[in-house]
Design an enzyme around this catalytic site. Structure first.
Site, PDB file in Angstrom:
ATOM      1  CG  HIS A 173     -66.867 -69.622  -7.124  1.00  0.00           C
ATOM      2  ND1 HIS A 173     -65.728 -69.689  -7.882  1.00  0.00           N
ATOM      3  CD2 HIS A 173     -67.519 -70.790  -7.340  1.00  0.00           C
ATOM      4  CE1 HIS A 173     -65.681 -70.844  -8.533  1.00  0.00           C
ATOM      5  NE2 HIS A 173     -66.766 -71.535  -8.211  1.00  0.00           N
ATOM      6  CB  VAL A 174     -72.340 -71.082  -7.052  1.00  0.00           C
ATOM      7  CG1 VAL A 174     -73.325 -72.090  -6.467  1.00  0.00           C
ATOM      8  CG2 VAL A 174     -73.068 -70.031  -7.867  1.00  0.00           C
ATOM      9  CG  HIS A 175     -69.763 -71.080  -1.375  1.00  0.00           C
ATOM     10  ND1 HIS A 175     -69.725 -69.825  -1.967  1.00  0.00           N
ATOM     11  CD2 HIS A 175     -69.810 -70.859  -0.040  1.00  0.00           C
ATOM     12  CE1 HIS A 175     -69.729 -68.896  -1.029  1.00  0.00           C
ATOM     13  NE2 HIS A 175     -69.792 -69.504   0.149  1.00  0.00           N
ATOM     14  CB  VAL A 176     -74.228 -75.845  -1.392  1.00  0.00           C
ATOM     15  CG1 VAL A 176     -75.285 -76.374  -0.423  1.00  0.00           C
ATOM     16  CG2 VAL A 176     -74.847 -75.432  -2.721  1.00  0.00           C
TER      17      VAL A 176
END
Length: 158
Positions: A128-131
């Protein structure tokens, strides 16, 4: 030129560019089958959001590498940063700036590292996209030179 947004085109091009890697297609899709990432997505579950906008939210990292380590996460479940919409990426960047200001007020760090892991080979364990926004403090490591290059220790210093 093929359709770069198509997974099959990307796999075909990547395989052509790297003929010595017969498992390239499996590696590209690894975030979908990674046993570490199996089970319900922790980012899709409700959490304590510090900041939020329509397409993204900011939460504390539950395994911080530094005091104040934050994650900027898309609301929509999408595994790959490059598969996020332009609006989602803009929302992530807007919250990254807000989160940096919040950290500056609350923690007064001396610097920051910003990072995104995309795929199993890069270390992504939650698809899941996370920065990552990691505050840094003078003396938190003996030699910070090279920063994010430290993911490959022999390449960190130059």
């Amino acid at each position: 030129m093929g359709n770069w947004s198509s997974e099959s085109s990307f796999v075909r091009i990547a395989a052509h560019d790297r003929p010595g890697h017969p498992h390239r297609q499996r590696a590209i899709r690894s975030t979908l089958t990674d046993p570490i990432a199996a089970g319900p997505c922790p980012f899709c579950a409700r959490g304590d959001d510090l900041l939020a906008n329509e397409h993204a939210m900011v939460r504390r990292d539950i395994n911080p590498v530094a005091s104040g380590h934050l994650l900027i996460i898309t609301r929509r479940h999408v595994a790959d940063f490059f598969e996020a919409t332009a609006t989602e990426r803009a929302s992530l960047m807007a919250l990254l700036l807000e989160a940096k200001a919040w950290l500056a007020r609350e923690y007064a760090p001396d610097g920051f590292n910003v990072g995104v892991n995309i795929g199993l080979a890069s270390g992504q364990t939650i698809p899941h996209v996370h920065v990552h926004l990691i505050p840094r403090y003078l003396g938190d490591t003996p030699n910070p030179r090279g920063g994010v290059r430290g993911v490959i220790p022999d390449k960190q210093t130059y």
